[in-house]
Design an enzyme around this catalytic site. Structure first.
Site, short mmCIF file in Angstrom:
data_model
loop_
_atom_site.label_atom_id
_atom_site.label_comp_id
_atom_site.label_asym_id
_atom_site.label_seq_id
_atom_site.Cartn_x
_atom_site.Cartn_y
_atom_site.Cartn_z
N ASP A 35 91.94 -44.35 46.73
CA ASP A 35 92.68 -43.00 47.25
C ASP A 35 92.01 -41.96 46.04
OD1 ASP A 35 94.63 -40.96 47.50
OD2 ASP A 35 96.12 -41.55 45.97
N ARG A 93 102.87 -45.50 49.41
CA ARG A 93 102.97 -46.52 48.43
C ARG A 93 103.83 -47.53 48.76
NH1 ARG A 93 102.24 -41.98 44.65
NH2 ARG A 93 104.31 -41.40 44.85
N ASP A 108 90.59 -46.86 37.08
CA ASP A 108 90.42 -45.39 37.10
C ASP A 108 89.54 -44.96 35.90
OD1 ASP A 108 92.49 -43.07 38.30
OD2 ASP A 108 91.72 -42.48 36.40
N CYS A 130 92.66 -36.66 50.45
CA CYS A 130 93.58 -35.40 50.03
C CYS A 130 93.01 -34.05 50.06
CB CYS A 130 94.33 -35.61 48.85
SG CYS A 130 93.37 -35.41 47.25
N ALA A 167 84.62 -45.13 39.57
CA ALA A 167 84.83 -46.02 40.60
C ALA A 167 83.60 -46.45 41.28
CB ALA A 167 85.80 -45.25 41.44
N PHE A 217 90.75 -45.38 41.78
CA PHE A 217 91.38 -44.14 41.59
C PHE A 217 92.98 -44.08 41.31
CE2 PHE A 217 87.81 -43.17 44.40
CZ PHE A 217 86.91 -42.60 43.57
#
Length: 431
Positions: free
Chosen positions: A338, A246, A284, A378, A318, A262
């Site tokens: 992300d 960030r 989102d 992730c 998205a 996202f």
């Protein structure tokens, strides 16, 4: 079992519910494992799967400790996660100089806290300080199945195994006397919450110490104010692992119109605004998450750049929204993507890679030439080399080959202690 110390925190006494939890068993389980599992354990890997156990002296319960033997005495190990027969699948240590019941609890926690000392030292700096960070990162801090996050004066303890339950009354006062806080909130994974017989009255979202919050709690990250919902939010209430990424977005955002896909509660968006982005769009599917993003901007209106930035929210899927934005002629100088974990099982990896490729293609269609694409994953099941390879291949296929600025991984408070512990990867690139 009553806690060892009735009130080591400013928040007051521990909940009486802890006193209803039975003490852990004192008898060790004796195990023998396959030769392959022994080699893995001796190498320092923290996982032992139940299928690798060839002999077990007796049935156990979550929280029981075990010693593993072969023809030679194997260094003592303390398991945490158990199957239906309470067979352990995570190990604490490979030392022979201490009892397995004391080393994990007494030695691993101070080492984990020391790793975060640099972050903790900034907590009181209102301009650039951070008082929201991870204190314990599970196996990677040699405390398997346990995560602890700090949000200012609130600690959130998340259990990924019920085997910690019998030990809480012992370890909590000892661990966090030097970590004063107003409250400790207990969170559980879905699988743990689904085993009430092992929880002895403990519940997801309850306050172990102090009063439960009456809403989100505020904390500081690199001088920005965010809110976290430690009782109802995802995981422990916020995603702390992207803090450094960030900040990198903020460093690159000046003068750029930014699209954050996202966006969740707008972390990247807020950093971009502070960094000088004149307009930021948070996309989102969750209207509730976007409402939190709006509040996070409001918490930081005292920062001139944040107050000056136009923040727009878009609640939509998205994939569909990116296609619609392209069709309607919207363009951005920075696109951040992300997504959540697409591959929670090995069987989902190929579909996850295809989804990443699709998102890169969609993102580049709304990115101006020479703009910056930030793409993250992730999913621990997706290897970093395959992720970066797919991202670059998708960009080439779209006729927008990437000039990579940097590849990034885990934040310092999310250390990687073994190969499977690495999950976060991101690439910053011009296209």
């Amino acid at each position: 079992m009553a806690p060892d110390d009735a009130a080591p925190f400013r928040g007051g006494a521990w909940t009486p519910a802890l006193a209803q939890v039975p003490s852990p068993g004192t008898r060790r389980l004796a195990l023998r494992v396959t030769a392959a599992a022994e080699r893995t354990l001796r190498s320092g890997h923290p996982w032992l799967f139940d299928g690798a156990i060839t002999e077990q002296s007796k049935d156990g319960a979550p929280g029981d400790l075990a010693v593993i033997f072969d023809l030679r005495p194997l260094p003592g190990r303390g398991p945490l996660r158990s199957t239906a027969r309470a067979r352990p699948s995570r190990a604490f240590s490979n030392t022979t100089t201490r009892q397995p019941s004391t080393l994990p609890f007494c030695a691993a926690y101070p080492r984990a806290v020391a790793r975060r000392a640099a972050l903790a030292a900034t907590a009181n700096d209102p301009v650039a300080g951070t008082n929201g960070y991870r204190l314990i990162h599970g196996e990677n801090d040699a405390l398997p199945g346990l995560v602890v996050d700090r949000y200012a004066e609130t600690l959130v303890l998340r259990l990924d195994t019920p085997a910690w339950v019998p030990h809480l009354a012992t370890v909590l006062p000892r661990w966090w006397t030097p970590q004063p806080a107003d409250r400790v909130i207990l969170r559980m994974s879905r699988s743990v919450a689904a085993t009430p017989a092992w929880l002895h009255g403990l519940e997801d979202g309850m306050a172990l110490l102090g009063a439960p919050p009456d809403g989100p709690v505020l904390f500081r990250e690199n001088g920005l104010i965010f809110e976290a919902d430690p009782v109802h939010g995802q995981k422990t209430g916020f995603f702390l692992d992207q803090r450094e990424n960030r900040q990198r977005v903020g460093d690159l955002a000046r003068g750029r119109r930014v699209l954050n896909v996202f966006a969740y509660n707008g972390g990247f968006s807020l950093y971009a605004a502070r960094g000088g982005a004149p307009a930021v769009t948070s996309l989102d599917i969750s209207a509730g998450a976007l409402a939190a993003a709006v509040r996070n901007f409001a918490h930081n209106r005292h920062i001139p750049a944040v107050a000056a930035a136009h923040h727009h929210t878009l609640a939509a899927d998205a994939f569909a929204a990116l296609a619609d934005l392209h069709r309607d002629g919207h363009r951005y100088e920075m696109v951040i993507i992300d997504p959540p974990a697409f591959a929670k099982r090995q069987s989902e990896v190929e579909n996850a890679l295809a989804a990443y490729a699709r998102l890169v293609d969609l993102g580049l269609h709304v990115l101006t030439p020479g703009g910056i694409l930030v793409m993250a994953s992730c999913s621990s099941r997706v290897p970093a080399d395959r992720f970066f390879g797919v991202v670059n291949a998708a960009a080439r296929d779209a006729g927008r080959p990437l000039h990579e600025l940097m590849r990034t991984g885990h934040a310092p408070d999310h250390p990687v202690g073994f190969a499977e512990g690495a999950y976060l990867k991101a690439v910053f690139a011009e296209a």
